[in-house]
Design an enzyme around this catalytic site. Structure first.
Site, PDB file in Angstrom:
ATOM      1  N   LYS A  61       0.849  -1.196   0.000  1.00 55.89           N
ATOM      2  CA  LYS A  61       0.000   0.000   0.000  1.00 55.89           C
ATOM      3  C   LYS A  61       0.880   1.240   0.000  1.00 55.89           C
ATOM      4  O   LYS A  61       1.888   1.296   0.713  1.00 55.89           O
ATOM      5  CB  LYS A  61      -0.910  -0.010   1.229  1.00 55.89           C
TER       6      LYS A  61
ATOM      7  N   SER B 203      -9.659   1.938   2.834  1.00 55.92           N
ATOM      8  CA  SER B 203      -8.785   2.715   1.979  1.00 55.92           C
ATOM      9  C   SER B 203      -7.741   1.875   1.258  1.00 55.92           C
ATOM     10  O   SER B 203      -7.035   2.377   0.380  1.00 55.92           O
ATOM     11  CB  SER B 203      -8.082   3.784   2.811  1.00 55.92           C
TER      12      SER B 203
ATOM     13  N   SER C  38     -10.108  -0.425   6.950  1.00 53.66           N
ATOM     14  CA  SER C  38      -9.498  -0.209   5.634  1.00 53.66           C
ATOM     15  C   SER C  38      -8.789  -1.411   5.035  1.00 53.66           C
ATOM     16  O   SER C  38      -8.367  -1.366   3.886  1.00 53.66           O
ATOM     17  CB  SER C  38      -8.518   0.965   5.693  1.00 53.66           C
TER      18      SER C  38
END
Length: 484
Positions: free
Chosen positions: A78, A153, A177
């Site tokens: 990420k 996210s 997330s």
């Protein structure tokens, strides 16, 4: 089976037996990214040169024997995790060209284990979002239906795993997330206990809530990644001195002796019928396997969203003050004085959702309002923790839906409140600092994945994985992937 479809375990077996090289596996993944990348849009940065160099180093290590299971395995990161020499943006224009001089601890641990980092995945800006539509640089799409959101996210990481653009990925979970995009994309996602995994080198959103975790194709792969990234780190003051077990050790132990709790409040939040049907079918499978399932209560569940959306923005308003255009990141070149430079740099560099949360957080911490907002939210958080303490005296694992609905069409939710309410079933886990995970348990009527959420006591990831392995085997959804 094509190489890019392998799980970590399957690829590790091929690499160890020298039937396949890490370079071949990495090239297969990079080719897959190139072939499907524009449709899924899961990556902000692909580091082809670095990945191939790491693959060749892994092959040399594999040739000597005794390499760990992740050696030579292509994984994605990420874009909230710092990677030395590789751009790290946080999904924001304010860091669009930022190249860190150091790597996050979890990145270092993966590299020490020989994993091949193929690139940085897209995300909601500074991890603020539930749909991954708040990214300034790339908005990913759900591989099961490209017109739908993949969740946020950590949506890029989940989409990359689901689309076979990597064998596994790392994400972060502040209010759901990891688990939400895992549910929306039909993969496994684990949010470890707060403090179990180092946050050093993670671009901070809400420091008392953020936690790094894996997104994988099956439960065993999640255990393997947790083995690699967990452990105390003296560079992170919130990192806990807690022994790290072998998370693969109990995967085949079944459900004997485990008590499952079903929180009644999680089924009183307007669940979509498809979600309810899939979750109840999974619970039925648990009962058929001999598990004890009982109803429990988490009475303050309804207050979690309100408490979270005061605590998290308050911490974000402090953490994001460092992005001022002075030391690094975007800097407005036309400002005539220091104050104007701050204002113009931050107004231009931050997106709408980030600015909204900075304003909320600053207001909640301001003189005269701290007691009414931030302090009150912290008191509610304490009550939610107490709810969990009582519930976990009655059961070992809490089982529930991950989100009230499956994924929704891109652009269909423009109201911030309706977006925030999608977090209602995941936020309490973060407020309490507990481990939680999502694994596939079914599909909606239009073919979108639905996830099952498991939660357990602090540092009991082993219980989650043990239960999840049995559920995964009985439901049979682990090997299903979208056709692109």
């Amino acid at each position: 089976m094509d190489i890019h479809q392998f799980t970590i375990s399957q690829l590790a077996e091929q690499l160890t037996a020298r039937r396949l090289s890490s370079r071949e596996a990495t090239e297969a993944v990079l080719d897959r990214i190139e072939a499907t990348g524009e449709r899924v849009n899961a990556y902000i940065t692909v580091d082809r040169e670095g990945a191939l160099a790491a693959a060749e180093a892994a092959d040399r290590r594999l040739a000597t024997g005794g390499a760990p299971p992740l050696c030579g395995v292509p994984v994605a990161i990420k874009d909230l995790l710092c990677t030395k020499g590789v751009r790290t943006t946080g999904g924001s224009e304010i860091l669009e060209n930022f190249v860190p001089p150091y790597s996050a601890t979890v990145v270092e641990k993966l590299q020490q284990a020989g994993a091949v980092l193929v690139g940085k995945t897209t995300m909601d800006e500074f991890a603020m979002g539930s749909s991954n539509e708040h990214c300034a640089l790339a908005v990913p799409r759900n591989p099961w239906n490209l017109d739908y959101i993949c969740g946020g996210s950590s949506g890029g990481s989940a989409a990359a795993v689901a689309a076979d653009q990597c064998m596994a990925a790392l994400g972060t979970d502040t209010g759901g997330s990891i688990r939400q995009p895992a549910s929306n994309c039909g993969v496994v996602g684990v949010k470890p206990t707060y403090g179990r995994v180092s946050r050093y080198g993670v671009l901070a959103f809400a420091s008392s809530l953020d936690q790094v975790g894996p997104l994988t194709k099956d439960v065993r792969d999640a255990a393997l990644l947790l083995n690699a990234i967990c452990g105390h780190d003296p560079r992170d003051s919130t990192s806990v001195h807690e022994p790290v077990p072998d998370f693969t050790a109990e995967l085949g132990c079944g459900l004997a002796g485990l008590r499952f709790g079903l929180p009644r409040e999680y089924f009183e939040v307007g669940l979509d019928e498809d979600v309810k049907k899939a979750v109840m079918a999974a619970i039925g499978q648990l009962e058929e396997a001999g598990a004890e399932v009982r109803e429990i209560s988490l009475p303050r569940t309804e207050y979690g969203v309100a408490a979270y959306y005061l605590i998290a923005p308050a911490e974000a308003s402090s953490n994001l003050s460092r992005y001022d255009g002075v030391r690094y990141g975007y800097r407005d070149q036309d400002a005539q004085d220091l104050l104007e430079m701050y204002r113009r740099s931050r107004s231009r560099g931050f997106g709408r959702e980030v600015k909204r949360r900075i304003i909320i957080g600053t207001y909640a911490l301001s003189s005269g309002y701290y007691d009414a907002f931030y302090r009150k939210a912290s008191q509610v958080r304490a009550l939610i923790i107490e709810d969990y303490r009582r519930a976990l005296q009655e059961c070992d694992v809490i089982i529930s839906p991950v989100t009230p609905t499956p994924a929704w069409p891109l652009g269909s939710k423009s109201d911030p409140l309706s977006m925030y309410l999608t977090d209602i079933l995941t936020i309490p886990t973060n407020l309490a600092g507990l481990p939680g995970m999502s694994l596939p348990c079914g599909f909606s009527h239009n073919g979108l994945p639905i996830g099952l959420q498991l939660q357990a006591g602090h540092f009991r990831e082993d219980l989650l994985l043990r239960a999840a392995a049995t559920i995964e085997e009985r439901l049979g959804f682990a090997g299903r992937r979208p056709r692109l």
